[in-house]
Design a protein around this motif. Structure first.
Motif, PDB file in Angstrom:
ATOM      1  N   TYR A  82      48.755  49.312  50.632  1.00  0.00           N
ATOM      2  CA  TYR A  82      48.575  48.832  49.258  1.00  0.00           C
ATOM      3  C   TYR A  82      49.666  47.836  48.873  1.00  0.00           C
ATOM      4  O   TYR A  82      49.385  46.760  48.341  1.00  0.00           O
ATOM      5  CB  TYR A  82      48.569  50.019  48.288  1.00  0.00           C
ATOM      6  N   ILE A  87      42.743  48.180  47.205  1.00  0.00           N
ATOM      7  CA  ILE A  87      42.664  49.632  47.053  1.00  0.00           C
ATOM      8  C   ILE A  87      41.272  50.138  47.440  1.00  0.00           C
ATOM      9  O   ILE A  87      41.134  51.261  47.944  1.00  0.00           O
ATOM     10  CB  ILE A  87      43.072  50.080  45.621  1.00  0.00           C
ATOM     11  N   SER A  88      40.251  49.311  47.279  1.00  0.00           N
ATOM     12  CA  SER A  88      38.896  49.721  47.655  1.00  0.00           C
ATOM     13  C   SER A  88      38.784  49.947  49.167  1.00  0.00           C
ATOM     14  O   SER A  88      38.069  50.842  49.614  1.00  0.00           O
ATOM     15  CB  SER A  88      37.868  48.682  47.198  1.00  0.00           C
ATOM     16  N   GLN A 133      40.669  53.171  49.901  1.00  0.00           N
ATOM     17  CA  GLN A 133      39.786  54.245  49.413  1.00  0.00           C
ATOM     18  C   GLN A 133      38.695  54.541  50.437  1.00  0.00           C
ATOM     19  O   GLN A 133      38.425  55.700  50.754  1.00  0.00           O
ATOM     20  CB  GLN A 133      39.161  53.828  48.084  1.00  0.00           C
ATOM     21  N   THR A 177      37.108  57.616  44.231  1.00  0.00           N
ATOM     22  CA  THR A 177      37.403  56.511  43.319  1.00  0.00           C
ATOM     23  C   THR A 177      38.726  55.844  43.677  1.00  0.00           C
ATOM     24  O   THR A 177      39.596  56.481  44.282  1.00  0.00           O
ATOM     25  CB  THR A 177      37.503  57.004  41.853  1.00  0.00           C
ATOM     26  N   PRO A 178      38.880  54.583  43.267  1.00  0.00           N
ATOM     27  CA  PRO A 178      40.165  53.920  43.481  1.00  0.00           C
ATOM     28  C   PRO A 178      41.314  54.656  42.785  1.00  0.00           C
ATOM     29  O   PRO A 178      42.422  54.722  43.322  1.00  0.00           O
ATOM     30  CB  PRO A 178      39.966  52.531  42.873  1.00  0.00           C
ATOM     31  N   THR A 204      42.593  57.379  44.926  1.00  0.00           N
ATOM     32  CA  THR A 204      43.390  56.849  46.028  1.00  0.00           C
ATOM     33  C   THR A 204      44.780  56.438  45.548  1.00  0.00           C
ATOM     34  O   THR A 204      45.781  56.746  46.203  1.00  0.00           O
ATOM     35  CB  THR A 204      42.667  55.664  46.701  1.00  0.00           C
TER      36      THR A 204
END
Length: 167
Positions: free
Chosen positions: A128, A134-135, A138, A145-146, A149
């Motif tokens: 990150y 983030i997707s 994830q 969900t983001p 994460t």
């Protein structure tokens, strides 16, 4: 922690390095066999196809160096588990993996709770911070969900993050 673990055991060092560089769960790491990371000619694979992952997992240079170090000290047999116990042909247990990580953390003075999930979280956090969406993290972690994460990797959504994009 790496230095402490490396002095103790090449197997344990490989476990640590693979954990922080692949994002695997500890159970996935412990299930790996020599044939998963090495081809028939003895060359290390660049990508690891793991049955529960949608995409192959890249084995970066740090992982390949740790593999090389480990296999210089232990002659690999293709059917062996990568993290084989010294007491037979089974892999080390999850509890043993926890002890390895936890003892190294205590040795270097880490007072927070540290365990096998810490390796996975470390991978996610650094991905990150380096600018990986983030997707994608994830998806790798198979989380709903983001925000799940972000919470998992210890990122406060309200906090402004500096992102290091090194192309």
């Amino acid at each position: 922690m790496k230095k402490i673990i490396k002095k103790k055991s090449s197997r344990d060092y490989l476990l640590f390095v693979m954990g922080i560089n692949t994002g695997f769960r500890i159970g996935e790491l412990l299930d790996l066999k020599v044939t998963d990371v090495m081809d028939e000619e003895g060359a290390f694979r660049l990508f690891l196809d793991y049955e529960n992952k949608q995409q192959p997992i890249y084995l970066n240079e740090q992982v390949r160096r740790a593999l090389k170090l480990h296999f210089q000290q232990k002659t690999p047999i293709s059917t062996d588990y990568l993290f084989q116990s010294s007491r037979g042909h089974a892999p080390i247990t999850r509890q043993q993996a926890y002890r390895i990580i936890n003892e190294a953390a205590k040795h270097v003075g880490v007072t927070e709770k540290v365990g096998t999930h810490t390796l996975r979280k470390t991978f996610g956090y650094h991905a990150y911070v380096k600018g990986i969406a983030i997707s994608l993290i994830q998806k790798r972690f198979n989380q709903a969900t983001p925000s799940d994460t972000l919470k998992y990797i210890g990122i406060d959504k309200t906090e402004q993050q500096k992102i290091d994009v090194n192309l």
